[in-house]
Design a protein around this motif. Structure first.
Motif, PDB file in Angstrom:
ATOM      1  N   UNK A 194    -115.684 -25.825  87.953  1.00 51.05           N
ATOM      2  CA  UNK A 194    -115.885 -24.395  87.735  1.00 51.05           C
ATOM      3  C   UNK A 194    -117.372 -24.064  87.656  1.00 51.05           C
ATOM      4  N   UNK A 195    -117.717 -22.835  87.984  1.00 52.54           N
ATOM      5  CA  UNK A 195    -119.095 -22.372  87.799  1.00 52.54           C
ATOM      6  C   UNK A 195    -119.247 -21.645  86.460  1.00 52.54           C
ATOM      7  N   UNK A 196    -118.173 -21.635  85.664  1.00 53.64           N
ATOM      8  CA  UNK A 196    -118.174 -20.842  84.430  1.00 53.64           C
ATOM      9  C   UNK A 196    -118.973 -21.475  83.296  1.00 53.64           C
ATOM     10  N   UNK A 197    -119.111 -22.788  83.282  1.00 53.18           N
ATOM     11  CA  UNK A 197    -119.700 -23.447  82.117  1.00 53.18           C
ATOM     12  C   UNK A 197    -121.133 -23.886  82.423  1.00 53.18           C
ATOM     13  N   UNK A 198    -121.302 -24.973  83.162  1.00 49.49           N
ATOM     14  CA  UNK A 198    -122.655 -25.499  83.399  1.00 49.49           C
ATOM     15  C   UNK A 198    -123.524 -24.536  84.209  1.00 49.49           C
ATOM     16  N   UNK A 199    -122.911 -23.741  85.096  1.00 51.30           N
ATOM     17  CA  UNK A 199    -123.687 -22.850  85.969  1.00 51.30           C
ATOM     18  C   UNK A 199    -123.898 -21.459  85.364  1.00 51.30           C
ATOM     19  N   UNK A 200    -123.416 -21.232  84.145  1.00 48.46           N
ATOM     20  CA  UNK A 200    -123.639 -19.958  83.428  1.00 48.46           C
ATOM     21  C   UNK A 200    -123.069 -18.751  84.174  1.00 48.46           C
ATOM     22  N   UNK A 201    -121.917 -18.921  84.835  1.00 52.12           N
ATOM     23  CA  UNK A 201    -121.377 -17.816  85.637  1.00 52.12           C
ATOM     24  C   UNK A 201    -119.902 -17.534  85.326  1.00 52.12           C
ATOM     25  N   UNK A 202    -119.556 -17.503  84.049  1.00 51.13           N
ATOM     26  CA  UNK A 202    -118.150 -17.262  83.679  1.00 51.13           C
ATOM     27  C   UNK A 202    -117.669 -15.892  84.165  1.00 51.13           C
ATOM     28  N   UNK A 203    -118.588 -14.926  84.224  1.00 51.61           N
ATOM     29  CA  UNK A 203    -118.202 -13.578  84.636  1.00 51.61           C
ATOM     30  C   UNK A 203    -117.985 -13.438  86.134  1.00 51.61           C
ATOM     31  N   UNK A 204    -118.442 -14.412  86.900  1.00 56.28           N
ATOM     32  CA  UNK A 204    -118.344 -14.314  88.359  1.00 56.28           C
ATOM     33  C   UNK A 204    -116.962 -14.688  88.875  1.00 56.28           C
ATOM     34  N   UNK A 205    -116.277 -15.565  88.162  1.00 56.71           N
ATOM     35  CA  UNK A 205    -114.962 -16.078  88.505  1.00 56.71           C
ATOM     36  C   UNK A 205    -114.973 -16.896  89.794  1.00 56.71           C
TER      37      UNK A 205
END
Ligand SMILES: *Cc1c(COP(=O)(O)O)cnc(C)c1O
Length: 354
Positions: A194-205
């Motif tokens: 997922x890009x939600x955690x390490x990539x700081x993009x939880x809002x992008x989905x």
């Protein structure tokens, strides 16, 4: 039925938000640049239905073919599609207990029985003999415990399982090992990121999975026609083109992880070893529920899961050092743990420098 209950999403700026494992640091500046470069004209048109450019980038990052990659509207969508693709109406769905609380909800939606595997009292993994299920969600590192399961055991389980094993690696960027090679080698294994955690993009989905081509092809058949939007495809591509930024954020969080583990242990809070961006802890003097509620009254949000396996613990997301200071101050002021000095004085000798 009871639906999935996500962690509270408060936008109060005064809140210290350590309850849903978001990254406290911003995503790569390339993401902001990419957002500014999107023209409104582009949004008039449908997005690329297979997120081709993004999948090409993911394939390059992991060294596989573009047909080994599927991109979803968050990894949650990928997990949901797996329950439709790989489970017959007579099948079942397995996962660790405790683990990600979405899995039993997905089984309920799919209307098939669950076959949970109980973790030990210390949350280690003992797969029962002869265990079998259509689809197993193997979370590694596990959530909410934060513990990384041994790769040899994961590998052995994948070999023995006749069904599909989905290795949910949502937190793997914070860990010391991963299982991507199993997805490359085995016909029954998918690794989900997922890009939600390490990539700081939880809002992008944006989430993705890698695995054997027939498994990936099955997900493509079932997906919504345009499951990821134009903006998400562009921004995810930018994030995955700047891995250095992500790795620097991860390094910082790992440093804070060491510091927070020490501060909690000094206060006799029992801390499980974490290979993630959160800690699974057992408070020493008040119940986990009181610990959670008291912090909440001080606008510090951590996560509490009721239920027989989880009610004595809280899950704390590793935030910035400043957020950690606020958390520790609140724990001390509210007397939610033991005073840090064994000698009774706050400024006296601590364990480490006696
Ligand atoms: C956060 C999380 C996810 C969800 O990721 P999204 O890509 O935001 O949907 C999946 N699995 C686990 C175990 C998680 O903790």
């Amino acid at each position: 039925m009871q639906g999935y209950v996500p962690g509270e999403q408060s936008r109060d700026p005064g809140i210290v938000k350590l309850n849903t494992n978001e990254n406290p640091y911003p995503p790569s500046p390339m993401v902001a640049k990419s957002l500014q470069a999107i023209s409104i004209e582009e949004l008039r048109l449908y997005p690329n239905p297979t997120a081709l450019k993004l999948r090409q980038r993911i394939a390059a990052v992991h060294g596989c073919d573009v047909d080994n990659v599927f991109v979803g509207n968050g990894s949650d969508e990928v997990l949901a599609l797996c329950t439709r693709a790989f489970v017959e109406d007579t099948g079942s769905i397995g996962f660790f207990n405790p683990s990600y609380s979405l899995y039993p909800v997905l089984a309920l939606i799919r209307d098939v029985p669950v076959r949970p595997v109980e973790l030990s009292a210390g949350f280690s993994w003992q797969m029962p003999r002869g265990y079998n299920t259509s689809l197993f969600f193997l979370t590694n590192p596990n959530a909410p415990t934060g513990m990384l399961h041994d790769k040899a055991t994961v590998s052995r389980f994948c070999r023995q399982m006749p069904g599909v094993v989905v290795i949910d690696e949502a937190y793997v960027d914070f860990a010391s090992a991963h299982c991507m090679d199993l997805a490359m080698k085995r016909s029954n294994v998918l690794v989900v990121r997922t890009l939600s955690k390490a990539y700081s993009l939880a809002g992008l989905r944006v989430g993705y999975t890698i695995g054997a081509k027939p498994l990936i092809a099955a997900l493509f058949k079932l997906k919504d026609s345009y499951n990821t939007d134009t903006i998400a495809q562009h921004l995810a591509l930018a994030a995955l083109s700047d891995l250095r930024h992500m790795r620097a954020n991860v390094r910082q969080i790992k440093n804070t992880r060491i510091r927070l583990a020490g501060l909690l242990a000094e206060r006799d809070v029992f801390v499980y070893p974490s290979e993630t961006n959160f800690f699974w802890v057992r408070p020493p003097v008040v119940s986990a529920r009181v610990f959670y509620e008291s912090l909440r009254n001080r606008l510090i949000m951590v996560r509490y899961f009721d239920g027989p396996r989880t009610r004595d613990f809280v899950r704390i997301t590793i935030g910035t050092d400043q957020q950690v200071d606020k958390l520790i101050n609140a724990i001390d002021e509210l007397e939610l743990a033991r005073a840090p000095s064994a000698c009774g004085s706050r400024t006296g000798n601590r364990k480490g420098n006696l």
